[in-house]
Write an enzyme that holds these catalytic residues in place. Structure first.
Site, PDB file in Angstrom:
ATOM      1  N   GLU A  32      72.550  75.964  46.872  1.00 43.38           N
ATOM      2  CA  GLU A  32      72.039  77.080  47.741  1.00 43.38           C
ATOM      3  C   GLU A  32      73.288  77.891  47.991  1.00 43.38           C
ATOM      4  O   GLU A  32      73.262  79.137  48.180  1.00 43.38           O
ATOM      5  CB  GLU A  32      71.546  76.589  49.239  1.00 43.38           C
ATOM      6  CG  GLU A  32      71.311  77.849  50.226  1.00 43.38           C
ATOM      7  CD  GLU A  32      72.433  78.224  51.023  1.00 43.38           C
ATOM      8  OE1 GLU A  32      72.148  79.169  51.438  1.00 43.38           O
ATOM      9  OE2 GLU A  32      73.259  77.609  51.407  1.00 43.38           O
ATOM     10  N   GLU A  33      74.618  77.311  48.047  1.00 45.56           N
ATOM     11  CA  GLU A  33      75.800  77.948  48.275  1.00 45.56           C
ATOM     12  C   GLU A  33      76.266  78.937  47.049  1.00 45.56           C
ATOM     13  O   GLU A  33      77.151  79.497  47.319  1.00 45.56           O
ATOM     14  CB  GLU A  33      76.789  76.977  48.683  1.00 45.56           C
ATOM     15  CG  GLU A  33      76.481  76.223  49.825  1.00 45.56           C
ATOM     16  CD  GLU A  33      76.411  77.030  51.219  1.00 45.56           C
ATOM     17  OE1 GLU A  33      76.961  78.342  51.146  1.00 45.56           O
ATOM     18  OE2 GLU A  33      76.241  76.613  52.284  1.00 45.56           O
ATOM     19  N   ASP A  36      73.732  70.572  49.752  1.00 50.17           N
ATOM     20  CA  ASP A  36      75.120  70.940  49.288  1.00 50.17           C
ATOM     21  C   ASP A  36      75.797  71.639  50.514  1.00 50.17           C
ATOM     22  O   ASP A  36      75.255  71.973  51.232  1.00 50.17           O
ATOM     23  CB  ASP A  36      74.893  71.868  47.987  1.00 50.17           C
ATOM     24  CG  ASP A  36      74.402  72.959  48.226  1.00 50.17           C
ATOM     25  OD1 ASP A  36      73.569  73.221  48.910  1.00 50.17           O
ATOM     26  OD2 ASP A  36      74.718  74.128  47.154  1.00 50.17           O
ATOM     27  N   HIS A  78      68.626  72.523  52.137  1.00 49.28           N
ATOM     28  CA  HIS A  78      69.625  72.260  51.024  1.00 49.28           C
ATOM     29  C   HIS A  78      70.700  71.390  51.325  1.00 49.28           C
ATOM     30  O   HIS A  78      71.140  71.197  52.657  1.00 49.28           O
ATOM     31  CB  HIS A  78      70.440  73.815  50.526  1.00 49.28           C
ATOM     32  CG  HIS A  78      71.340  74.291  51.486  1.00 49.28           C
ATOM     33  ND1 HIS A  78      72.632  74.058  51.360  1.00 49.28           N
ATOM     34  CD2 HIS A  78      71.200  75.146  52.381  1.00 49.28           C
ATOM     35  CE1 HIS A  78      73.336  74.515  52.241  1.00 49.28           C
ATOM     36  NE2 HIS A  78      72.399  75.530  52.963  1.00 49.28           N
ATOM     37  N   ASP A  93      77.224  72.269  57.693  1.00 52.46           N
ATOM     38  CA  ASP A  93      76.225  73.302  56.959  1.00 52.46           C
ATOM     39  C   ASP A  93      74.698  72.962  57.167  1.00 52.46           C
ATOM     40  O   ASP A  93      74.325  73.116  58.464  1.00 52.46           O
ATOM     41  CB  ASP A  93      76.319  73.279  55.381  1.00 52.46           C
ATOM     42  CG  ASP A  93      75.950  74.538  54.702  1.00 52.46           C
ATOM     43  OD1 ASP A  93      75.403  75.538  55.548  1.00 52.46           O
ATOM     44  OD2 ASP A  93      76.134  74.865  53.556  1.00 52.46           O
TER      45      ASP A  93
END
Length: 136
Positions: free
Chosen positions: A106-107, A42, A40, A72
């Site tokens: 995803e977050e 984001d 992901h 991340d």
């Protein structure tokens, strides 16, 4: 830009305002079902939160690095991209297709992946193996 530079075709799909997924595929000989390299792209949201250092910005203070949301899963995304490009450049004979997928949100509930599965299951749905940040 990296995929374009290497003449690797890819597809994108929007799943919300300014929110997109990207999927590319290297063809194998079809003897095995595809491998999915998933990441992901984001980062965690920071709205309505108080931070001692600016989020989404790397800051050094007293010999420590601070940067909420600057890494991340982006390291895995870059590694997946470079592996994907190397497989093409080196003309590695593939027994299976290799699929590269970058998703968003995803977050905040996996909206990007959900939209990809619902709207374009053929882009990734035949994968036998998926490598992802969380291992599940």
């Amino acid at each position: 830009a990296r995929l374009k530079k290497e003449n690797i075709p890819f597809q994108t799909m929007d799943f919300g305002p300014n929110r997109s997924n990207l999927v590319a595929r290297l063809k194998g000989n079809g003897k095995q079902r595809p491998l999915l390299l998933l990441a992901h792209i984001d980062v965690v949201g920071v709205d309505q939160q108080t931070w001692t250092h600016p989020p989404h910005q790397l800051t050094e203070k007293d010999g420590f690095l601070y940067g909420r949301g600057v890494q991340d899963d982006l390291g895995m995304a870059v590694a997946n991209l470079e592996i994907f490009i190397a497989l093409k450049k080196l003309k590695v004979p593939l027994k299976r297709d290799v699929i590269l997928a970058f998703t968003g949100d995803e977050e905040s509930g996996g909206t990007g992946m959900k939209a990809l599965i619902e709207k374009h299951p053929d882009w990734i749905g035949d994968a036998e193996i998926g490598l992802n940040e969380g291992g599940s």
